[in-house]
Design a protein around this motif. Structure first.
Motif, PDB file in Angstrom:
ATOM      1  N   TYR A  81       0.855  -1.198   0.000  1.00 52.33           N
ATOM      2  CA  TYR A  81       0.000   0.000   0.000  1.00 52.33           C
ATOM      3  C   TYR A  81       0.883   1.239   0.000  1.00 52.33           C
ATOM      4  N   CYS A  82       0.469   2.241  -0.761  1.00 54.02           N
ATOM      5  CA  CYS A  82       1.129   3.547  -0.693  1.00 54.02           C
ATOM      6  C   CYS A  82       0.103   4.621  -1.033  1.00 54.02           C
ATOM      7  N   THR A  83       0.224   5.756  -0.377  1.00 53.89           N
ATOM      8  CA  THR A  83      -0.752   6.828  -0.569  1.00 53.89           C
ATOM      9  C   THR A  83      -0.687   7.403  -1.976  1.00 53.89           C
ATOM     10  N   GLY A  84       0.495   7.389  -2.600  1.00 60.37           N
ATOM     11  CA  GLY A  84       0.616   7.920  -3.950  1.00 60.37           C
ATOM     12  C   GLY A  84      -0.134   7.094  -4.975  1.00 60.37           C
TER      13      GLY A  84
ATOM     14  N   LEU B 160      -5.825   0.754   3.560  1.00 62.27           N
ATOM     15  CA  LEU B 160      -4.610   0.168   4.116  1.00 62.27           C
ATOM     16  C   LEU B 160      -4.920  -1.189   4.739  1.00 62.27           C
ATOM     17  N   TYR B 161      -6.017  -1.284   5.500  1.00 60.08           N
ATOM     18  CA  TYR B 161      -6.397  -2.570   6.095  1.00 60.08           C
ATOM     19  C   TYR B 161      -6.660  -3.624   5.021  1.00 60.08           C
ATOM     20  N   ARG B 162      -7.337  -3.219   3.946  1.00 61.52           N
ATOM     21  CA  ARG B 162      -7.671  -4.176   2.890  1.00 61.52           C
ATOM     22  C   ARG B 162      -6.420  -4.714   2.194  1.00 61.52           C
TER      23      ARG B 162
ATOM     24  N   ASP C  89      -4.745   8.856  11.873  1.00 61.44           N
ATOM     25  CA  ASP C  89      -6.202   8.964  11.848  1.00 61.44           C
ATOM     26  C   ASP C  89      -6.776   8.209  10.647  1.00 61.44           C
ATOM     27  N   GLY C  90      -8.102   8.185  10.552  1.00 60.84           N
ATOM     28  CA  GLY C  90      -8.790   7.374   9.556  1.00 60.84           C
ATOM     29  C   GLY C  90      -8.525   7.773   8.123  1.00 60.84           C
TER      30      GLY C  90
ATOM     31  N   PHE D 127      -5.404   8.168   0.278  1.00 62.21           N
ATOM     32  CA  PHE D 127      -5.277   8.321   1.723  1.00 62.21           C
ATOM     33  C   PHE D 127      -6.512   7.738   2.398  1.00 62.21           C
ATOM     34  N   SER D 128      -6.409   6.527   2.877  1.00 61.27           N
ATOM     35  CA  SER D 128      -7.544   5.875   3.514  1.00 61.27           C
ATOM     36  C   SER D 128      -7.059   4.729   4.392  1.00 61.27           C
TER      37      SER D 128
END
Length: 255
Positions: A121-124, A133-135, A219-220, A128-129
């Motif tokens: 996972y990466c935000t790019g 990330l959990y999935r 945070d979320g 942003f979630s």
């Protein structure tokens, strides 16, 4: 001579002989003869000198010092029989440089090195979630490496002994640790004071805790986070500020 009787008797038990004083120091292929002065006499070692390729017996030779490393240091300098631990990423990281990756890899458990890690996972790429990330957090029980860079260009994160997941309580193992490049690498390992390794829900991800303080939290929406000294890792604040804004975030797992 009587006043040296005690020293003489003790030195005889250690394999030393008493020589009349003065005795000049003799230099040879192995350097000056080892000696110790007691009163007006010099005690010289009776240990046999080794052949050129013979290992020096313990207790003979020059004592360890700043310029003469002891046996423990000499053993440490011997060639390693095993390959050094390396952190192998399948693709380059946008947060850590190659030399920082290898420096961090030396602190990971040997069981998770020498095999490729892939970007989960990466935000790019994934946005942003925390839910996303959990999935993408990897297989249950598989370790994860969390890398963060804040808007002040500080890099830090956590090695998680198990996959990052949503949970009802704290989970994890003592191999989990926090780290920060500020700019040199600092690693904060488990203190044993509690087992608050990790905990996650849809609104908050926590790593480390105790007395109402989190070693690292996000945070979320993964835009904001914070870092405080905590009992789990006895860490310093990982970021320049106790609360930070996320610029980039990556999660890596075993391929």
């Amino acid at each position: 001579m009587a006043r040296h009787g005690t020293a003489w008797q003790g030195c005889r038990e250690l394999g030393w002989r008493l020589s009349p004083a003065p005795i000049p120091v003799v230099f040879g292929p192995l350097g000056p003869a080892l000696g110790r002065r007691v009163g007006s006499a010099l005690l010289t070692s009776t240990c046999p000198q080794p052949e050129e390729d013979e290992e020096l017996p313990v207790g003979c030779g020059e004592p360890a010092g700043a310029e003469q490393p002891g046996w423990e240091r000499a053993a440490a300098a011997a060639p390693a029989l095993e390959e050094p631990c390396r952190l192998v990423l399948s693709t380059p990281s946008s947060i850590l440089r190659d030399e920082e990756i290898q420096e961090l890899g030396a602190h990971l458990p040997p069981r998770v090195t020498q095999q490729p890690w892939r970007l989960l996972y990466c935000t790019g790429r994934d946005g942003f979630s925390l839910r996303s990330l959990y999935r993408r957090g990897g297989q249950p029980g598989s370790p994860a490496l969390l890398l963060i860079r804040d808007t002040e260009a500080q890099a830090f994160g956590a090695f998680c002994a198990t996959a990052i997941r949503c949970s009802n309580g704290f989970y994890g193992m003592g191999e989990t640790f926090l780290f920060s490049f500020s700019p040199e690498l600092k690693v904060f390992r488990w203190t044993g004071r509690n087992n608050f390794f990790m905990k996650g829900d849809v609104d908050l991800l926590m790593v480390g805790g105790g007395s109402g303080r989190c070693g690292l939290w996000l945070d979320g929406d993964l835009h904001h986070g914070g870092s405080h000294p905590c009992e789990t890792f006895n860490n310093e604040t990982l970021s320049p500020r106790e609360e930070f804004c996320v610029q980039d975030l990556e999660v890596w797992g075993l391929a």
